[in-house]
Scaffold this motif. Structure first.
Motif, PDB file in Angstrom:
ATOM      1  N   UNK A 161      -3.116  -7.336  11.449  1.00  0.00           N
ATOM      2  CA  UNK A 161      -3.787  -8.472  12.071  1.00  0.00           C
ATOM      3  C   UNK A 161      -2.956  -9.754  11.953  1.00  0.00           C
ATOM      4  N   UNK A 162      -2.346  -9.981  10.810  1.00  0.00           N
ATOM      5  CA  UNK A 162      -1.529 -11.196  10.632  1.00  0.00           C
ATOM      6  C   UNK A 162      -0.310 -11.169  11.560  1.00  0.00           C
ATOM      7  N   UNK A 163       0.271  -9.992  11.737  1.00  0.00           N
ATOM      8  CA  UNK A 163       1.414  -9.868  12.654  1.00  0.00           C
ATOM      9  C   UNK A 163       0.978 -10.097  14.095  1.00  0.00           C
ATOM     10  N   UNK A 164      -0.185  -9.606  14.438  1.00  0.00           N
ATOM     11  CA  UNK A 164      -0.703  -9.832  15.795  1.00  0.00           C
ATOM     12  C   UNK A 164      -0.913 -11.309  16.069  1.00  0.00           C
ATOM     13  N   UNK A 165      -1.442 -12.010  15.070  1.00  0.00           N
ATOM     14  CA  UNK A 165      -1.662 -13.457  15.245  1.00  0.00           C
ATOM     15  C   UNK A 165      -0.343 -14.194  15.415  1.00  0.00           C
ATOM     16  N   UNK A 166       0.662 -13.814  14.636  1.00  0.00           N
ATOM     17  CA  UNK A 166       1.975 -14.453  14.771  1.00  0.00           C
ATOM     18  C   UNK A 166       2.587 -14.161  16.143  1.00  0.00           C
ATOM     19  N   UNK A 167       2.457 -12.920  16.562  1.00  0.00           N
ATOM     20  CA  UNK A 167       2.983 -12.519  17.876  1.00  0.00           C
ATOM     21  C   UNK A 167       2.319 -13.334  18.973  1.00  0.00           C
ATOM     22  N   UNK A 226      10.114 -12.558  26.032  1.00  0.00           N
ATOM     23  CA  UNK A 226       9.109 -11.577  25.610  1.00  0.00           C
ATOM     24  C   UNK A 226       9.759 -10.274  25.167  1.00  0.00           C
ATOM     25  N   UNK A 227      10.857  -9.892  25.798  1.00  0.00           N
ATOM     26  CA  UNK A 227      11.571  -8.697  25.331  1.00  0.00           C
ATOM     27  C   UNK A 227      12.095  -8.900  23.914  1.00  0.00           C
ATOM     28  N   UNK A 228      12.627 -10.091  23.644  1.00  0.00           N
ATOM     29  CA  UNK A 228      13.094 -10.401  22.294  1.00  0.00           C
ATOM     30  C   UNK A 228      11.928 -10.404  21.303  1.00  0.00           C
ATOM     31  N   UNK A 229      10.819 -10.981  21.726  1.00  0.00           N
ATOM     32  CA  UNK A 229       9.643 -11.037  20.850  1.00  0.00           C
ATOM     33  C   UNK A 229       9.098  -9.642  20.575  1.00  0.00           C
ATOM     34  N   UNK A 230       9.077  -8.795  21.581  1.00  0.00           N
ATOM     35  CA  UNK A 230       8.616  -7.420  21.401  1.00  0.00           C
ATOM     36  C   UNK A 230       9.502  -6.668  20.406  1.00  0.00           C
ATOM     37  N   UNK A 231      10.809  -6.871  20.506  1.00  0.00           N
ATOM     38  CA  UNK A 231      11.716  -6.216  19.562  1.00  0.00           C
ATOM     39  C   UNK A 231      11.530  -6.753  18.153  1.00  0.00           C
ATOM     40  N   UNK A 232      11.307  -8.052  18.062  1.00  0.00           N
ATOM     41  CA  UNK A 232      11.112  -8.679  16.753  1.00  0.00           C
ATOM     42  C   UNK A 232       9.897  -8.092  16.042  1.00  0.00           C
ATOM     43  N   UNK A 233       8.828  -7.849  16.785  1.00  0.00           N
ATOM     44  CA  UNK A 233       7.588  -7.323  16.199  1.00  0.00           C
ATOM     45  C   UNK A 233       7.458  -5.809  16.392  1.00  0.00           C
ATOM     46  N   UNK A 234       8.512  -5.206  16.902  1.00  0.00           N
ATOM     47  CA  UNK A 234       8.584  -3.741  17.066  1.00  0.00           C
ATOM     48  C   UNK A 234       7.430  -3.188  17.903  1.00  0.00           C
ATOM     49  N   UNK A 235       7.168  -3.856  19.000  1.00  0.00           N
ATOM     50  CA  UNK A 235       6.163  -3.363  19.944  1.00  0.00           C
ATOM     51  C   UNK A 235       6.799  -3.075  21.297  1.00  0.00           C
TER      52      UNK A 235
END
Length: 84
Positions: free
Chosen positions: A3-9, A73-82
């Protein structure tokens, strides 16, 4: 994802959206309407710059912002491994 990772994302996503929409607003409304008289003193390719922003410039900037958003968003997805 926790949940904390989702909020940061989501927070980072909203930050990107806010910045890009602010740029889009400045270009389309600010340059195309509010500052049109000042910009019309400058010519670009034979056209007044304020007119150019109102007719074409804001569209070019909007398309560019779409590509920037996809890249961010591609960079952000890689950062959060989604990423896919």
């Amino acid at each position: 994802m926790e949940l904390s990772q989702r909020k940061k994302y989501w927070k980072e996503n909203l930050k990107y959206l806010s910045i890009l929409l602010t740029i889009w607003f400045l270009v389309s409304y600010g340059f195309g309407i509010l500052l049109v008289d000042e910009l019309n003193t400058i010519r670009l390719g034979g056209f007044k710059l304020g007119f150019w922003f109102a007719q074409q410039g804001s569209i070019y900037v909007f398309v560019l912002l779409i590509f920037v958003y996809v890249r961010l968003m591609n960079k952000l997805d890689k950062k959060y491994k989604v990423n896919e």
